[in-house]
Design an enzyme around this catalytic site. Structure first.
Site, PDB file in Angstrom:
ATOM      1  N   ALA A  41      40.923 -37.588   0.925  1.00 57.18           N
ATOM      2  CA  ALA A  41      42.115 -36.362  -0.027  1.00 57.18           C
ATOM      3  C   ALA A  41      43.009 -37.388  -1.171  1.00 57.18           C
ATOM      4  CB  ALA A  41      42.830 -35.483   1.075  1.00 57.18           C
TER       5      ALA A  41
ATOM      6  N   GLY B 283      39.880 -37.377   4.276  1.00 54.56           N
ATOM      7  CA  GLY B 283      38.633 -36.541   3.854  1.00 54.56           C
ATOM      8  C   GLY B 283      36.969 -36.591   3.589  1.00 54.56           C
TER       9      GLY B 283
ATOM     10  N   GLU C 205      35.224 -36.767   6.254  1.00 49.40           N
ATOM     11  CA  GLU C 205      35.468 -35.513   6.683  1.00 49.40           C
ATOM     12  C   GLU C 205      34.042 -34.595   6.862  1.00 49.40           C
ATOM     13  OE1 GLU C 205      39.691 -34.960   6.349  1.00 49.40           O
ATOM     14  OE2 GLU C 205      39.897 -34.487   8.552  1.00 49.40           O
TER      15      GLU C 205
ATOM     16  N   GLU D  42      44.956 -41.020   8.569  1.00 44.52           N
ATOM     17  CA  GLU D  42      45.428 -40.132   8.364  1.00 44.52           C
ATOM     18  C   GLU D  42      46.789 -40.932   8.602  1.00 44.52           C
ATOM     19  OE1 GLU D  42      42.424 -39.613   8.433  1.00 44.52           O
ATOM     20  OE2 GLU D  42      41.849 -37.800   7.181  1.00 44.52           O
TER      21      GLU D  42
HETATM   22  N1  DAK Z   1      43.804 -40.775  -3.199  1.00 44.66           N
HETATM   23  C1  DAK Z   1      44.322 -40.545  -4.861  1.00 44.66           C
HETATM   24  N2  DAK Z   1      44.038 -42.085  -5.444  1.00 44.66           N
HETATM   25  C2  DAK Z   1      42.810 -43.448  -4.056  1.00 44.66           C
HETATM   26  C3  DAK Z   1      42.730 -42.738  -3.024  1.00 44.66           C
HETATM   27  C4  DAK Z   1      42.972 -41.850  -2.531  1.00 44.66           C
HETATM   28  N3  DAK Z   1      42.453 -41.617  -1.624  1.00 44.66           N
HETATM   29  N4  DAK Z   1      42.393 -43.910  -2.721  1.00 44.66           N
HETATM   30  C5  DAK Z   1      42.020 -44.460  -3.739  1.00 44.66           C
HETATM   31  N5  DAK Z   1      42.413 -44.423  -5.261  1.00 44.66           N
HETATM   32  C6  DAK Z   1      43.046 -45.242  -6.324  1.00 44.66           C
HETATM   33  C7  DAK Z   1      43.622 -46.388  -5.872  1.00 44.66           C
HETATM   34  O1  DAK Z   1      45.394 -45.470  -6.165  1.00 44.66           O
HETATM   35  C8  DAK Z   1      43.366 -46.730  -7.233  1.00 44.66           C
HETATM   36  O2  DAK Z   1      43.994 -46.636  -8.662  1.00 44.66           O
HETATM   37  P1  DAK Z   1      44.636 -47.062  -9.459  1.00 44.66           P
HETATM   38  O3  DAK Z   1      46.122 -47.356  -8.593  1.00 44.66           O
HETATM   39  O4  DAK Z   1      43.615 -48.074  -9.803  1.00 44.66           O
HETATM   40  O5  DAK Z   1      45.047 -45.805 -10.578  1.00 44.66           O
HETATM   41  C9  DAK Z   1      41.749 -46.741  -7.454  1.00 44.66           C
HETATM   42  O6  DAK Z   1      41.031 -45.315  -6.942  1.00 44.66           O
HETATM   43  C10 DAK Z   1      41.452 -47.692  -6.875  1.00 44.66           C
HETATM   44  O7  DAK Z   1      41.468 -48.517  -5.182  1.00 44.66           O
HETATM   45  P2  DAK Z   1      42.268 -50.137  -4.711  1.00 44.66           P
HETATM   46  O8  DAK Z   1      42.563 -50.340  -5.861  1.00 44.66           O
HETATM   47  O9  DAK Z   1      42.809 -49.208  -3.791  1.00 44.66           O
HETATM   48  O10 DAK Z   1      40.819 -50.118  -4.559  1.00 44.66           O
HETATM   49  P3  DAK Z   1      40.622 -51.569  -3.156  1.00 44.66           P
HETATM   50  O11 DAK Z   1      39.289 -51.506  -3.587  1.00 44.66           O
HETATM   51  O12 DAK Z   1      41.489 -51.957  -3.290  1.00 44.66           O
HETATM   52  O13 DAK Z   1      40.539 -50.443  -2.107  1.00 44.66           O
HETATM   53  C11 DAK Z   1      40.735 -48.876  -0.443  1.00 44.66           C
HETATM   54  C12 DAK Z   1      39.738 -49.659  -0.906  1.00 44.66           C
HETATM   55  C13 DAK Z   1      39.936 -47.443   0.372  1.00 44.66           C
HETATM   56  C14 DAK Z   1      41.022 -49.852   0.412  1.00 44.66           C
HETATM   57  C15 DAK Z   1      42.196 -48.223  -0.810  1.00 44.66           C
HETATM   58  O14 DAK Z   1      41.762 -47.456  -1.806  1.00 44.66           O
HETATM   59  C16 DAK Z   1      42.447 -47.359   0.072  1.00 44.66           C
HETATM   60  O15 DAK Z   1      43.133 -47.848   0.589  1.00 44.66           O
HETATM   61  N6  DAK Z   1      42.504 -45.656  -0.272  1.00 44.66           N
HETATM   62  C17 DAK Z   1      43.138 -44.950   0.639  1.00 44.66           C
HETATM   63  C18 DAK Z   1      42.258 -44.752   1.699  1.00 44.66           C
HETATM   64  C19 DAK Z   1      42.758 -43.314   2.968  1.00 44.66           C
HETATM   65  O16 DAK Z   1      43.670 -43.720   3.007  1.00 44.66           O
HETATM   66  N7  DAK Z   1      42.526 -42.188   2.456  1.00 44.66           N
HETATM   67  C20 DAK Z   1      43.091 -41.251   2.502  1.00 44.66           C
HETATM   68  C21 DAK Z   1      43.144 -40.884   3.792  1.00 44.66           C
HETATM   69  S1  DAK Z   1      44.237 -39.165   4.161  1.00 44.66           S
HETATM   70  C22 DAK Z   1      45.570 -32.057   4.065  1.00 44.66           C
HETATM   71  C23 DAK Z   1      44.949 -32.694   3.479  1.00 44.66           C
HETATM   72  C24 DAK Z   1      43.951 -33.592   3.871  1.00 44.66           C
HETATM   73  C25 DAK Z   1      43.943 -34.465   4.594  1.00 44.66           C
HETATM   74  C26 DAK Z   1      45.471 -33.767   5.962  1.00 44.66           C
HETATM   75  C27 DAK Z   1      45.937 -33.087   5.391  1.00 44.66           C
HETATM   76  N8  DAK Z   1      46.592 -30.962   4.443  1.00 44.66           N
HETATM   77  C28 DAK Z   1      45.925 -29.649   2.384  1.00 44.66           C
HETATM   78  C29 DAK Z   1      47.656 -30.851   5.510  1.00 44.66           C
HETATM   79  C30 DAK Z   1      43.547 -35.803   4.778  1.00 44.66           C
HETATM   80  C31 DAK Z   1      43.678 -36.527   4.196  1.00 44.66           C
HETATM   81  C32 DAK Z   1      43.625 -38.174   3.962  1.00 44.66           C
HETATM   82  O17 DAK Z   1      42.027 -37.963   4.062  1.00 44.66           O
END
Ligand code: DAK
Length: 254
Positions: free
Chosen positions: A61, A106, A109, A129
């Protein structure tokens, strides 16, 4: 944001927001829904979903967009994601997630909502998450235990840890690892079922989907009904006749 192209029998849907690692903004989720509706009207036999760029299938997400929303907006957001991903359950063709890099939250998912998953060598996946104080909202708590069992699902959701492709393969989260080109590997998997009739493929998917939600006796009753339906198709008559006549069947989705 999204590309949908057709290559013969197979359509490829590519999440195309590489600057945000293909993160699922609500607009992107809506666009996926529209693309699935469009692909559902095409004369194809398989759909592959993948991510643009070198790094990510989909990083989950869009975290920036999740901030500061009201409770009801969030609930509506979860329902939107679930509704769009559920379209994959009933799409007339089987789907394959070609996981080319990160598949988190997501993103995983979405991959789990596909019929099959093929992982490239750089694939890394998980449901992180919990690290954000959240729990999965687009089907992860329901689809992961169905794929890998309750104990593994709880471990992955409660620790939020990352799996590399070989471990994901070993636990049944992905079906195959791609040794060479990922898209070619996904197309090769598609090629193993695109010759079969769509009605039988859809009835088989439907029966298996119900296996995990119905008590055994009801599931067996469902199988009896769906297998009888398959038997009544013209494709079944063709398949049986082709065997007896020692020739290749020519299925026509009838
Ligand atoms: N969202 C937005 N931007 C993201 C992103 C994300 N999930 N993941 C990466 N980016 C962006 C980064 O902010 C960065 O952008 P800038 O800062 O350069 O503008 C760019 O993508 C490159 O990312 P990194 O610089 O972080 O790249 P790295 O190679 O160093 O790291 C990484 C890659 C995948 C390990 C890291 O980006 C990371 O940890 N990303 C987040 C992974 C994550 O936690 N995903 C979200 C899981 S939670 C619900 C709806 C949905 C959900 C729950 C409830 N409701 C409506 C109730 C579920 C939520 C999820 O999916």
């Amino acid at each position: 944001m999204l590309d949908l192209v057709r290559d013969g029998d197979v359509a490829v849907l590519t999440l195309n927001r590489p600057e945000a690692l293909n993160a699922l903004s609500f607009d992107l989720i809506r666009a996926i829904g529209t693309a699935l509706d469009e692909a559902g009207g095409w004369d194809i036999r398989a759909l592959i979903i993948t991510g643009a760029g070198e790094k990510a299938f989909c990083a989950g997400a869009d975290i920036k967009e999740l901030m500061g929303r009201s409770l009801m907006e969030e609930k509506a957001g979860a329902e939107l994601g679930q509704r769009v991903f559920a379209k994959l359950d009933t799409l007339k063709v089987p789907t394959i997630a070609a996981i080319n890099g990160y598949a988190f939250g997501g993103g995983l998912e979405l991959a789990m909502a596909c019929t099959f998953r093929v992982a490239g060598p750089k694939a890394k996946m998980g449901l992180p998450e919990i690290k954000l104080g959240l729990i999965p909202g687009y089907g992860g708590t329901q689809r992961l235990p169905r794929l890998v069992g309750e104990a593994r699902a709880l471990e992955l959701i409660l620790t939020g840890r990352t799996l590399a492709a070989p471990e994901a393969l070993a636990m049944g989260l992905v079906n195959r690892l791609a040794e060479g080109d990922l898209l070619e590997a996904a197309k090769a998997l598609a090629g193993e079922f695109t010759g079969y009739g769509l009605p039988a493929l859809a009835l088989a998917r439907s029966a298996v989907q119900r296996a995990l939600t119905l008590p055994l006796a009801e599931g067996l009753r469902t199988e009896a009904e769906l297998s009888t339906l398959a038997y009544r198709t013209q494709d079944a008559a063709e398949g049986l006749a082709a065997f007896v006549e020692k020739r290749k069947p020519h299925f026509r989705d009838l």
